[in-house]
Design a protein around this motif. Sequence first.
Motif, PDB file in Angstrom:
ATOM      1  N   ARG A  27       0.787  -1.211   0.000  1.00 40.29           N
ATOM      2  CA  ARG A  27      -0.105   0.022   0.077  1.00 40.29           C
ATOM      3  C   ARG A  27       0.920   1.285  -0.164  1.00 40.29           C
ATOM      4  O   ARG A  27       0.167   2.369  -0.163  1.00 40.29           O
ATOM      5  CB  ARG A  27      -0.910   0.030   1.248  1.00 40.29           C
ATOM      6  CG  ARG A  27      -1.759  -1.218   1.429  1.00 40.29           C
ATOM      7  CD  ARG A  27      -2.609  -1.857   0.128  1.00 40.29           C
ATOM      8  NE  ARG A  27      -3.364  -2.607   0.231  1.00 40.29           N
ATOM      9  CZ  ARG A  27      -4.021  -3.403  -0.528  1.00 40.29           C
ATOM     10  NH1 ARG A  27      -3.468  -3.399  -1.719  1.00 40.29           N
ATOM     11  NH2 ARG A  27      -4.828  -4.385  -0.504  1.00 40.29           N
ATOM     12  N   ILE A  56      -8.155  -4.790  -2.281  1.00 38.77           N
ATOM     13  CA  ILE A  56      -8.336  -3.796  -1.279  1.00 38.77           C
ATOM     14  C   ILE A  56      -9.593  -4.091  -0.671  1.00 38.77           C
ATOM     15  O   ILE A  56     -10.651  -4.124  -1.194  1.00 38.77           O
ATOM     16  CB  ILE A  56      -8.581  -2.395  -1.942  1.00 38.77           C
ATOM     17  CG1 ILE A  56      -7.322  -2.001  -2.749  1.00 38.77           C
ATOM     18  CG2 ILE A  56      -9.092  -1.479  -0.774  1.00 38.77           C
ATOM     19  CD1 ILE A  56      -7.241  -0.763  -3.547  1.00 38.77           C
ATOM     20  N   GLU A  57      -9.534  -4.203   0.803  1.00 38.12           N
ATOM     21  CA  GLU A  57     -10.867  -4.525   1.547  1.00 38.12           C
ATOM     22  C   GLU A  57     -11.197  -3.696   2.636  1.00 38.12           C
ATOM     23  O   GLU A  57     -12.415  -3.808   2.823  1.00 38.12           O
ATOM     24  CB  GLU A  57     -10.494  -5.950   2.243  1.00 38.12           C
ATOM     25  CG  GLU A  57     -10.273  -7.119   1.197  1.00 38.12           C
ATOM     26  CD  GLU A  57      -9.986  -8.348   2.038  1.00 38.12           C
ATOM     27  OE1 GLU A  57      -9.722  -8.493   3.180  1.00 38.12           O
ATOM     28  OE2 GLU A  57     -10.286  -9.578   1.081  1.00 38.12           O
ATOM     29  N   GLU A  58     -10.506  -2.927   2.948  1.00 43.90           N
ATOM     30  CA  GLU A  58     -10.687  -1.984   4.049  1.00 43.90           C
ATOM     31  C   GLU A  58     -10.733  -0.493   3.601  1.00 43.90           C
ATOM     32  O   GLU A  58      -9.854  -0.084   2.929  1.00 43.90           O
ATOM     33  CB  GLU A  58      -9.988  -2.083   5.351  1.00 43.90           C
ATOM     34  CG  GLU A  58      -9.923  -3.624   5.773  1.00 43.90           C
ATOM     35  CD  GLU A  58     -11.305  -3.962   6.541  1.00 43.90           C
ATOM     36  OE1 GLU A  58     -11.790  -3.001   6.985  1.00 43.90           O
ATOM     37  OE2 GLU A  58     -11.536  -5.080   6.620  1.00 43.90           O
ATOM     38  N   PRO A  59     -11.576   0.478   4.184  1.00 41.51           N
ATOM     39  CA  PRO A  59     -11.536   1.816   3.941  1.00 41.51           C
ATOM     40  C   PRO A  59     -10.083   2.434   4.351  1.00 41.51           C
ATOM     41  O   PRO A  59      -9.541   3.253   3.565  1.00 41.51           O
ATOM     42  CB  PRO A  59     -12.467   2.472   4.796  1.00 41.51           C
ATOM     43  CG  PRO A  59     -13.550   1.492   4.995  1.00 41.51           C
ATOM     44  CD  PRO A  59     -12.838   0.186   5.110  1.00 41.51           C
ATOM     45  N   GLU A  60      -9.269   1.692   5.517  1.00 43.93           N
ATOM     46  CA  GLU A  60      -8.117   2.274   5.743  1.00 43.93           C
ATOM     47  C   GLU A  60      -7.109   2.037   4.729  1.00 43.93           C
ATOM     48  O   GLU A  60      -6.122   2.527   4.501  1.00 43.93           O
ATOM     49  CB  GLU A  60      -7.781   1.523   7.115  1.00 43.93           C
ATOM     50  CG  GLU A  60      -8.515   2.267   8.090  1.00 43.93           C
ATOM     51  CD  GLU A  60      -9.838   1.515   8.119  1.00 43.93           C
ATOM     52  OE1 GLU A  60     -10.718   1.739   9.065  1.00 43.93           O
ATOM     53  OE2 GLU A  60     -10.157   0.362   7.411  1.00 43.93           O
ATOM     54  N   GLU A  61      -7.314   0.953   4.013  1.00 45.61           N
ATOM     55  CA  GLU A  61      -6.323   0.628   2.495  1.00 45.61           C
ATOM     56  C   GLU A  61      -6.438   1.656   1.516  1.00 45.61           C
ATOM     57  O   GLU A  61      -5.437   1.920   1.031  1.00 45.61           O
ATOM     58  CB  GLU A  61      -6.585  -0.824   2.350  1.00 45.61           C
ATOM     59  CG  GLU A  61      -6.306  -1.988   3.297  1.00 45.61           C
ATOM     60  CD  GLU A  61      -6.694  -3.299   2.749  1.00 45.61           C
ATOM     61  OE1 GLU A  61      -5.682  -3.674   1.877  1.00 45.61           O
ATOM     62  OE2 GLU A  61      -7.750  -3.735   3.066  1.00 45.61           O
ATOM     63  N   GLU A  94     -15.243  -6.616  -1.027  1.00 46.58           N
ATOM     64  CA  GLU A  94     -15.783  -5.391  -0.359  1.00 46.58           C
ATOM     65  C   GLU A  94     -16.150  -4.579  -1.638  1.00 46.58           C
ATOM     66  O   GLU A  94     -15.419  -3.648  -1.883  1.00 46.58           O
ATOM     67  CB  GLU A  94     -15.050  -4.750   0.421  1.00 46.58           C
ATOM     68  CG  GLU A  94     -15.008  -5.317   1.762  1.00 46.58           C
ATOM     69  CD  GLU A  94     -15.975  -5.840   2.640  1.00 46.58           C
ATOM     70  OE1 GLU A  94     -17.209  -4.900   2.435  1.00 46.58           O
ATOM     71  OE2 GLU A  94     -16.342  -6.727   3.429  1.00 46.58           O
ATOM     72  N   VAL A  97     -15.948  -0.558  -0.813  1.00 38.89           N
ATOM     73  CA  VAL A  97     -14.409  -0.112  -0.704  1.00 38.89           C
ATOM     74  C   VAL A  97     -14.059   0.136  -2.083  1.00 38.89           C
ATOM     75  O   VAL A  97     -13.482   1.339  -2.237  1.00 38.89           O
ATOM     76  CB  VAL A  97     -13.713  -0.921   0.175  1.00 38.89           C
ATOM     77  CG1 VAL A  97     -12.303  -0.573   0.114  1.00 38.89           C
ATOM     78  CG2 VAL A  97     -14.133  -1.147   1.509  1.00 38.89           C
ATOM     79  N   HIS A 122     -21.856 -10.761  -1.925  1.00 37.58           N
ATOM     80  CA  HIS A 122     -21.274  -9.396  -1.937  1.00 37.58           C
ATOM     81  C   HIS A 122     -21.853  -8.668  -3.173  1.00 37.58           C
ATOM     82  O   HIS A 122     -22.105  -7.507  -2.831  1.00 37.58           O
ATOM     83  CB  HIS A 122     -20.072  -9.309  -2.135  1.00 37.58           C
ATOM     84  CG  HIS A 122     -18.930 -10.303  -1.253  1.00 37.58           C
ATOM     85  ND1 HIS A 122     -19.210 -10.078   0.179  1.00 37.58           N
ATOM     86  CD2 HIS A 122     -18.574 -11.580  -1.097  1.00 37.58           C
ATOM     87  CE1 HIS A 122     -18.641 -10.970   0.926  1.00 37.58           C
ATOM     88  NE2 HIS A 122     -18.046 -11.872  -0.313  1.00 37.58           N
TER      89      HIS A 122
END
Length: 200
Positions: A27, A56-61, A94, A97, A122
């Motif tokens: 990242r 990419i799975e998380e908003p933080e990523e 996700e 995301v 999903h």
Amino acid sequence: DDSELNLGDVLSQVRPRVFIATKIEERGYDGAWRQFDESLKRLKTDYVDLLQIHNIEEPEEVDAIFQDDGAIQMLHEAKEQGLIKFTGVTGHAEPDVLRTAIARYPFDGILMALNPAEVHVHSFQQALLPEAVQRGMAVMAMKVLARGLFWEKAGLRPNLAIHYVLSLPVSNVVIGVMNMEQLERNAATVEQFERVGPMP
């Protein structure tokens, strides 16, 4: 990884005739460059056609990728330098995301899970596919056969899954194979393609 090493052994003989896509999972800027350089060495080529930020799975990523020292800067520079032709993003689970990511950068392509079972889980097909198409992105479908488990349990032929996904507005489907028999069967399935189901 092994697939890049295997391709690297034969790529020089056919490079002008093939489209090579690979991915980075880092990242951050420095890590992304290191990972990409390793891919070029394994592939024994000086450019790839498509480089994707993978899974990419998380908003933080997403936030990390778009930092000043994030992977998106690496993609941008690599494209400017002619080391890649197209940029992409991928995700397994996700869709929301990924929608955030493609709203923040004009990626050329997107790789998402699409199959007749996934639409009920999903649902990339409903939550992400229409927006990707609207943005003019190349849409690549993965997990088309869902590892074959769904089809075995349901007693259905795998060609139905391939035809289902090809009926969607996709650019191509990515189907893993373990031997020549599977490759030839998949090729025949595509040649016999007939559109099924309603378009989204």
